[in-house]
Design a protein around this motif. Sequence first.
Motif, short mmCIF file in Angstrom:
data_model
loop_
_atom_site.label_atom_id
_atom_site.label_comp_id
_atom_site.label_asym_id
_atom_site.label_seq_id
_atom_site.Cartn_x
_atom_site.Cartn_y
_atom_site.Cartn_z
N GLY A 1 -52.09 92.20 6.34
CA GLY A 1 -51.20 92.94 7.48
C GLY A 1 -50.46 91.74 7.94
N LEU A 2 -50.81 90.69 8.37
CA LEU A 2 -50.14 89.51 9.07
C LEU A 2 -48.73 89.09 8.06
N THR A 3 -48.98 89.19 6.84
CA THR A 3 -47.90 88.78 5.96
C THR A 3 -46.86 89.89 5.96
N LEU A 4 -47.36 91.27 6.15
CA LEU A 4 -46.25 92.19 6.08
C LEU A 4 -45.71 92.28 7.36
N LEU A 5 -46.23 91.92 8.42
CA LEU A 5 -45.71 91.81 9.87
C LEU A 5 -44.77 90.83 10.04
N ALA A 6 -45.25 89.64 9.31
CA ALA A 6 -44.28 88.57 9.30
C ALA A 6 -42.91 88.67 8.62
N GLY B 1 -38.91 88.70 9.97
CA GLY B 1 -38.27 87.76 9.29
C GLY B 1 -36.83 88.33 8.81
N LEU B 2 -36.94 89.80 8.30
CA LEU B 2 -35.67 90.32 7.64
C LEU B 2 -34.86 90.79 8.92
N MET B 3 -35.51 90.91 10.09
CA MET B 3 -34.42 91.38 11.22
C MET B 3 -33.50 90.22 11.27
N VAL B 4 -33.53 89.14 10.93
CA VAL B 4 -32.38 87.98 11.12
C VAL B 4 -31.16 88.60 10.30
N GLU C 1 -32.60 85.35 16.05
CA GLU C 1 -33.40 83.85 16.28
C GLU C 1 -34.88 84.20 16.94
N THR C 2 -34.82 85.17 18.05
CA THR C 2 -35.94 85.48 18.60
C THR C 2 -37.01 86.12 17.62
N PHE C 3 -36.59 87.07 16.76
CA PHE C 3 -37.54 87.73 15.68
C PHE C 3 -37.99 86.66 14.74
N LEU C 4 -37.39 85.38 14.69
CA LEU C 4 -37.47 84.56 13.64
C LEU C 4 -38.76 83.77 14.20
N MET C 5 -38.84 83.55 15.46
CA MET C 5 -40.08 82.84 16.12
C MET C 5 -41.07 83.64 16.17
N LEU C 6 -41.12 85.04 16.06
CA LEU C 6 -42.26 85.81 15.99
C LEU C 6 -42.87 85.79 14.50
N THR C 7 -41.71 85.65 13.53
CA THR C 7 -42.18 85.45 12.20
C THR C 7 -43.08 84.19 11.95
#
Length: 501
Positions: free
Chosen positions: A357-362, A366-369, A463-469
């Motif tokens: 689950g964490l892998t898919l969430l990450a 990450g793809l939101m970039v 870049e903010t979504f990348l931080m969540l990744t």
Amino acid sequence: MANDTPALPGTPAALIARYGERYRWLLLFAVMVGTMASIMSSTIVNVAIPDISRHFALGQGRAQWVTSGFMVATTIAMLTTPWVLARYGYRATYVGAILLLLAGGLAGGLADNFNLVLAARVAEGLAAGVVQPIPAVIILYAFQPHEQGRASGIFGMGVVLAPAVGPSIGGLLVDWFGWRSIFYMVVPFCLASLWMAYKYVPVTAPGGAQADEGARLDWRGLALCTLGTLCLLNGLVELHGGTAGAAAVLLIAAAVTWAAFVFWQRRLLDTGRKPLMDLRLFGYRQFTMGCIVAFIYGTALFGSTYLLPVFLQLGLALSASHVGTLMLPAGIVLAITIPLVGRLADRQPTHLLVSTGLTLLALSFGLMVFVGLGTGLWALVALAVLGRIGLGFILPSLNLGAMRPLAKGLISQGSSTIGFLRMLGGAAGVSLCGIVLEWRLGAHGVALSAGASNPARIAAFGETFLMLTLLCMLALVAAWQLRVRPSDPSDPSAASGPVTS
């Protein structure tokens, strides 16, 4: 729950005698409806934040407290759930919390200034904090170990229907009737939940014992916990919006206060008194790792829950109703995924499910970039679906993996503690996303509310979504430690065995 309680009215024994073996499912459904209302109140307001900001002429930082105020109140209230259950029993606790949630929804819809809106959100948060740990306690007491995954999956499926359908309906309501209408959405759920509570929720405390009117709340621990949480969150805000000196003072004060909290909890344990947070929980390795995952996961989850609607509206210039419609398929997929994973949790190692689950969430973060103004709506839906599949793997697995090893007397404390740490991470995550977003907007030389969107503004969101990744990847390290190690003699979970009813 214990079945040897005298068959007095409202006790588990009396309710089982009345409704038979299906009673545990009726009880689960009863608390599921109230939990749906509390979760709906936490998530649906996000689609209305831009409208609330415009109505009250708020800056981004102050508007963020519509979400953060709820989160802080929920976080603090979660630690009081074991005491409230022991003092008043399931039914009185549950009914009182639902009434407070109902009052908060009505007050928020009628409020004529922002302070009243914020007070209503805090009241809703307090209610949600008390309600949300209760289902995990019920599942571990009322269901056999081989049923707990299925029960968690069915409960999770029902609960996610609220945030799945809520934003879609909420977006339409905001467009049609304005932001006030979203506060009223909890009303029918609260009324239905109150009716079911008087039919199915027992009056006893966890384990079937009678409520203890002499149970005392650790007020000093609660005060330290509240102060530490507020210092932490305000310190995070000051890191960007204020001065470095103020941020340093607040963060140091948070560290000192939390150290004092831990010292006080240890002292209460050593003197035979009941602490707000039972530190014996952290002698269970799986529980400790589960708490670490819950904190980081909460940071990423609730931070993204705040960030995504703002990005879609102010980054991609979509309307509130469009945002809700885009999120609906993902919510439906989540509702389908959770019961399937719940059944897997009865047979498969929970650390594998949580890590998946964490892998898919990450990956979804990450793809939101790569999302831009020319991105098709189908791609946004696909990314949302990917993230919700990840959540579907985490939600029914994490609590079971962390709490199954606990001694029976620690279940209520365990549920509130892991919920507290998840929500503390969530409250920090909302602030963190706001801070990082403002930082990246400044770095790109753009503002969030001025004019039409542009690639620079979208890059700041990416870049903010990348931080969540990166946060999700960090949680993966702890998630792998949820695996059972029966040969580890230092781990209390190796000898405790599963919890049975």
